[in-house]
Scaffold this motif. Structure first.
Motif, PDB file in Angstrom:
ATOM      1  N   MET A   4       0.822  -1.204   0.000  1.00 35.12           N
ATOM      2  CA  MET A   4       0.000   0.000   0.000  1.00 35.12           C
ATOM      3  C   MET A   4       0.860   1.260   0.000  1.00 35.12           C
ATOM      4  O   MET A   4       0.529   2.234  -0.678  1.00 35.12           O
ATOM      5  N   ILE A   5       1.962   1.242   0.712  1.00 34.91           N
ATOM      6  CA  ILE A   5       2.870   2.396   0.726  1.00 34.91           C
ATOM      7  C   ILE A   5       3.455   2.600  -0.666  1.00 34.91           C
ATOM      8  O   ILE A   5       3.547   3.728  -1.149  1.00 34.91           O
ATOM      9  N   GLU A   6       3.827   1.515  -1.316  1.00 41.12           N
ATOM     10  CA  GLU A   6       4.368   1.607  -2.663  1.00 41.12           C
ATOM     11  C   GLU A   6       3.315   2.149  -3.640  1.00 41.12           C
ATOM     12  O   GLU A   6       3.620   2.966  -4.506  1.00 41.12           O
ATOM     13  N   LEU A   7       2.073   1.706  -3.505  1.00 41.51           N
ATOM     14  CA  LEU A   7       0.997   2.223  -4.353  1.00 41.51           C
ATOM     15  C   LEU A   7       0.767   3.710  -4.103  1.00 41.51           C
ATOM     16  O   LEU A   7       0.515   4.470  -5.034  1.00 41.51           O
ATOM     17  N   LEU A   8       0.888   4.133  -2.857  1.00 49.78           N
ATOM     18  CA  LEU A   8       0.772   5.553  -2.523  1.00 49.78           C
ATOM     19  C   LEU A   8       1.920   6.334  -3.159  1.00 49.78           C
ATOM     20  O   LEU A   8       1.709   7.362  -3.795  1.00 49.78           O
ATOM     21  N   ILE A  21      -9.237   6.707   1.757  1.00 52.81           N
ATOM     22  CA  ILE A  21      -8.374   6.118   0.740  1.00 52.81           C
ATOM     23  C   ILE A  21      -9.113   6.186  -0.595  1.00 52.81           C
ATOM     24  O   ILE A  21     -10.286   5.823  -0.680  1.00 52.81           O
ATOM     25  N   ILE A  22      -8.422   6.659  -1.620  1.00 51.62           N
ATOM     26  CA  ILE A  22      -8.983   6.709  -2.970  1.00 51.62           C
ATOM     27  C   ILE A  22      -8.075   5.872  -3.872  1.00 51.62           C
ATOM     28  O   ILE A  22      -6.867   6.090  -3.917  1.00 51.62           O
ATOM     29  N   VAL A  23      -8.663   4.901  -4.563  1.00 52.05           N
ATOM     30  CA  VAL A  23      -7.924   4.043  -5.487  1.00 52.05           C
ATOM     31  C   VAL A  23      -8.106   4.596  -6.892  1.00 52.05           C
ATOM     32  O   VAL A  23      -9.225   4.863  -7.330  1.00 52.05           O
ATOM     33  N   SER A  24      -7.004   4.741  -7.599  1.00 54.62           N
ATOM     34  CA  SER A  24      -7.017   5.276  -8.957  1.00 54.62           C
ATOM     35  C   SER A  24      -7.799   4.366  -9.898  1.00 54.62           C
ATOM     36  O   SER A  24      -7.695   3.130  -9.826  1.00 54.62           O
ATOM     37  N   THR A  37      -5.806  -9.805  -6.184  1.00 55.23           N
ATOM     38  CA  THR A  37      -5.046  -8.619  -5.781  1.00 55.23           C
ATOM     39  C   THR A  37      -5.842  -7.355  -6.058  1.00 55.23           C
ATOM     40  O   THR A  37      -5.934  -6.468  -5.201  1.00 55.23           O
ATOM     41  N   ARG A  38      -6.428  -7.252  -7.242  1.00 59.70           N
ATOM     42  CA  ARG A  38      -7.223  -6.079  -7.590  1.00 59.70           C
ATOM     43  C   ARG A  38      -8.387  -5.919  -6.620  1.00 59.70           C
ATOM     44  O   ARG A  38      -8.658  -4.825  -6.125  1.00 59.70           O
ATOM     45  N   ASP A  39      -9.089  -7.008  -6.321  1.00 61.72           N
ATOM     46  CA  ASP A  39     -10.222  -6.942  -5.395  1.00 61.72           C
ATOM     47  C   ASP A  39      -9.773  -6.508  -4.002  1.00 61.72           C
ATOM     48  O   ASP A  39     -10.458  -5.723  -3.340  1.00 61.72           O
ATOM     49  N   TRP A  40      -8.613  -7.008  -3.548  1.00 62.90           N
ATOM     50  CA  TRP A  40      -8.091  -6.640  -2.230  1.00 62.90           C
ATOM     51  C   TRP A  40      -7.783  -5.146  -2.179  1.00 62.90           C
ATOM     52  O   TRP A  40      -8.191  -4.461  -1.242  1.00 62.90           O
ATOM     53  N   ILE A  41      -7.085  -4.650  -3.180  1.00 64.91           N
ATOM     54  CA  ILE A  41      -6.739  -3.222  -3.207  1.00 64.91           C
ATOM     55  C   ILE A  41      -8.004  -2.374  -3.298  1.00 64.91           C
ATOM     56  O   ILE A  41      -8.170  -1.395  -2.565  1.00 64.91           O
ATOM     57  N   CYS A  42      -8.912  -2.752  -4.174  1.00 66.67           N
ATOM     58  CA  CYS A  42     -10.140  -1.971  -4.363  1.00 66.67           C
ATOM     59  C   CYS A  42     -11.046  -2.010  -3.135  1.00 66.67           C
ATOM     60  O   CYS A  42     -11.876  -1.113  -2.952  1.00 66.67           O
ATOM     61  N   SER A  43     -10.880  -3.004  -2.278  1.00 64.84           N
ATOM     62  CA  SER A  43     -11.705  -3.070  -1.064  1.00 64.84           C
ATOM     63  C   SER A  43     -11.410  -1.908  -0.111  1.00 64.84           C
ATOM     64  O   SER A  43     -12.213  -1.607   0.771  1.00 64.84           O
ATOM     65  N   PHE A  44     -10.283  -1.233  -0.304  1.00 65.87           N
ATOM     66  CA  PHE A  44      -9.931  -0.084   0.532  1.00 65.87           C
ATOM     67  C   PHE A  44     -10.503   1.230  -0.001  1.00 65.87           C
ATOM     68  O   PHE A  44     -10.484   2.243   0.701  1.00 65.87           O
TER      69      PHE A  44
END
Length: 72
Positions: A4-8, A21-24, A37-44
């Motif tokens: 998550m830090i790397e994505l930020l 949290i806003i996902v691009s 992975t996509r579903d996990w990230i998008c869950s935030f």
């Protein structure tokens, strides 16, 4: 957490000035991510962060990150 830090850092997620949290959309459409992975990230997406007890994140940094770093 490191992911998550790397994505930020790369601008694929950001923290809004109201601490969500806003996902691009770019990340949501990335073809090289597996569905899990996509579903996990998008869950935030649109989730409120847990705020620290002592000092809030600097609103100037958050605004800069949203305006300059974040990939819409």
């Amino acid at each position: 957490m490191h992911c998550m830090i790397e994505l930020l850092n790369q601008g694929y997620i950001t923290i809004s000035t109201d601490y969500q949290i806003i996902v691009s959309d770019i990340l949501k459409r990335k073809n090289n991510l597996d569905d899990t992975t996509r579903d996990w990230i998008c869950s935030f997406d649109k989730k409120q962060i847990t705020l620290p007890h002592r000092t809030l994140p600097d609103s100037k940094f958050l605004q800069y990150h949203n305006d300059v770093i974040f990939k819409r």
